[in-house]
Enzyme design. Structure first.
Site, PDB file in Angstrom:
ATOM      1  CB  SER A   1      -8.790  -4.335  -7.216  1.00 31.71           C
ATOM      2  OG  SER A   1      -8.937  -4.198  -5.587  1.00 31.71           O
TER       3      SER A   1
ATOM      4  CB  THR B   1      -4.871   2.812  -4.872  1.00 29.00           C
ATOM      5  OG1 THR B   1      -6.135   2.686  -4.403  1.00 29.00           O
ATOM      6  CG2 THR B   1      -4.324   4.279  -4.348  1.00 29.00           C
TER       7      THR B   1
ATOM      8  CB  THR C   1      -4.544  -2.708  -2.243  1.00 29.22           C
ATOM      9  OG1 THR C   1      -5.390  -1.810  -1.920  1.00 29.22           O
ATOM     10  CG2 THR C   1      -3.039  -2.297  -2.956  1.00 29.22           C
ATOM     11  CG  ASP C   2      -9.740  -2.486  -1.939  1.00 31.01           C
ATOM     12  OD1 ASP C   2      -8.805  -2.228  -1.268  1.00 31.01           O
ATOM     13  OD2 ASP C   2     -10.595  -1.827  -2.296  1.00 31.01           O
TER      14      ASP C   2
END
Ligand SMILES: *[C@@H]1O[C@H](CO)[C@@H](O)[C@H](O)[C@H]1NC(C)=O
Ligand SMILES: *[C@@H]1O[C@H](CO)[C@@H](O)[C@H](O)[C@H]1NC(C)=O
Ligand SMILES: *[C@@H]1O[C@H](CO)[C@@H](O)[C@H](O)[C@H]1NC(C)=O
Ligand SMILES: *[C@@H]1O[C@H](CO)[C@@H](O)[C@H](O)[C@H]1NC(C)=O
Ligand SMILES: *[C@@H]1O[C@H](CO)[C@@H](O)[C@H](O)[C@H]1NC(C)=O
Ligand SMILES: *[C@@H]1O[C@H](CO)[C@@H](O)[C@H](O)[C@H]1NC(C)=O
Length: 365
Positions: free
Chosen positions: A96, A50, A129-130
């Site tokens: 990610s 992101t 971030t995932d």
């Protein structure tokens, strides 16, 4: 649109070596600015996510696409260049969820080579971030350096109102350049908070305030963009270093999620599909139904494939049962237990070694 000016330069190895280093294969990008010899040097490894994404409007915060490169990330926060010289590697440019072992192995090798250089103060990894906590944990166990390794991301794309990426990146570079950050292992830095890669996890799928560790707590915080640490550097109990030089791939480990009416045949099919190990995201402190447990034990008896029980609750501890075929993950959540098991199998650990490895993280009297 931001300009896309990349000065590509290949890092030339100082000595002629028959081993081809990754840094010779991957172009290192010098950010377009004169090098100021009195500033610390920080290298950014960009993987996508992101923080490198653009939406079609400034209110779009889901469903955007990844695409910005290292230069564009830094272009958005030129203030960084007043306190650090920046160089960058574009390791990948994916969300990610698509980061895989090819990318994490490449990252670990590049970062170990980079931090071995005397002129590098620290590194920053920009990441979606995932699965950020997985890469951060992986690097925590495979980077052999006391210099700061900071993993950073953003919850809102670069085009959003109140995008969080630029300030997160600014803080991450400050942290990577800070002598106070030395000896703290890999760190996760987002939303003003500094967490240890060992314990920090993503707690909310959408909110800005999502990365923290509830029980072990945070390492520190940013006050006016200056990193502040609550404690002196410390090493998490049970942390083990793995040397990955020579590893081209990592074994396949699957995570099975326990729930009411869990299909016991999942254990058989997982092994039939080639898994070298299984992590259970167990109910409670590593549990599953009696039927599932019997099926898991039958598969273990027939194959001796290592199995680790973690918890599907966000927090908690799975205690060891000396007689059980399944190894207790301790405090590690399923995604971190998966990485530890992967590294252990890669390192040639047998089932007893694996049991002892996880036991290093249990409380000792
Ligand atoms: C280089 O950095 C130092 C320390 O921040 C600063 O005092 C100096 O003005 C900088 N030099 C240039 C040419 O920007
Ligand atoms: C940063 O890199 C430059 C050029 O390689 C070097 O002259 C300088 O000493 C480095 N700065 C630090 C703090 O190591
Ligand atoms: C990992 O992803 C990269 C980039 O998408 C791809 O080139 C590579 O083949 C993938 N590796 C594996 C093991 O799937
Ligand atoms: C880590 O680095 C130190 C010194 O830089 C070296 O002595 C040691 O052998 C390395 N350990 C591993 C596991 O690579
Ligand atoms: C697995 O092996 C153990 C030890 O030999 C035995 O006690 C247990 O009953 C076996 N479990 C199953 C489900 O076959
Ligand atoms: C699962 O594997 C075990 C051990 O090989 C075997 O005893 C059992 O019959 C298998 N179950 C199914 C449904 O195939």
């Amino acid at each position: 649109m931001l300009s896309f000016k990349l000065v590509l330069s290949f890092v030339i190895a100082a000595t002629a070596s028959p081993i081809l280093h990754l840094s010779q294969l991957l172009p290192r990008q010098d950010i377009e600015t004169p090098i100021n010899g009195s500033l610390p040097n920080v290298t950014i490894f960009a993987t996508g996510g992101t923080i490198a994404s653009q939406g079609t409007s400034n209110t779009q915060t889901t469903g955007y696409s990844v695409g910005l490169g290292v230069q564009q990330l830094v272009d958005a926060v030129p203030e960084i260049l007043s306190f650090a010289n920046i160089r960058g590697y574009q390791v990948s440019n994916v969300d990610s969820g698509s980061v895989n072992q090819t990318i994490s192995l490449k990252l670990a090798r590049l970062i170990n080579e980079e931090l071995a250089r005397d002129d590098i103060s620290g590194v920053v990894i920009t990441h979606g971030t995932d699965t950020l906590e997985e890469t951060a944990f992986f690097l925590d166990l495979t980077i052999n350096s006391t210099k700061p390794v900071v993993v950073v991301g953003a919850m809102r794309p670069a085009t959003a109102l109140s995008a969080d990426g630029p300030l997160n990146l600014y803080q991450a570079v400050t942290l990577a350049a800070s002598p106070n950050a030395v000896g703290r292992g890999a760190m996760i830095s987002l939303n003003d908070r500094i967490g240890s890669a060992f314990y920090t996890t993503k707690n909310n799928a959408n909110s800005l305030d999502t990365f923290f560790s509830t029980e072990a707590g945070q390492l520190g915080f940013f006050i006016n963009q200056v990193p502040y640490f609550y404690y002196e550097p410390a090493v998490p109990i049970g942390k083990t270093h793995f040397d990955l030089s020579g590893a081209d791939s990592l074994p396949l480990i699957d995570i099975l999620y326990a729930h009411q009416d869990m299909d016991p045949e999942l254990f058989n099919s997982t092994v039939e599909h080639g898994a070298s190990g299984i992590v259970l995201a167990g109910v409670g402190a590593g549990g599953m139904s009696r039927v599932a447990a019997a099926a898991a034990e039958a598969v273990y008896n027939a194959t001796a494939i290592p199995m680790v029980a973690s918890h599907r609750s966000p927090d908690g501890f799975v205690p060891a049962d000396e007689d059980a075929f399944i190894v207790a993950s301790g405090f590690l959540n399923p995604q971190k237990a998966r990485i530890l098991l992967q590294l252990a199998i890669q390192a040639g650990y047998d089932n007893d070694d694996i049991k002892n490895l996880f036991a290093r993280g249990y409380p000792s009297p």
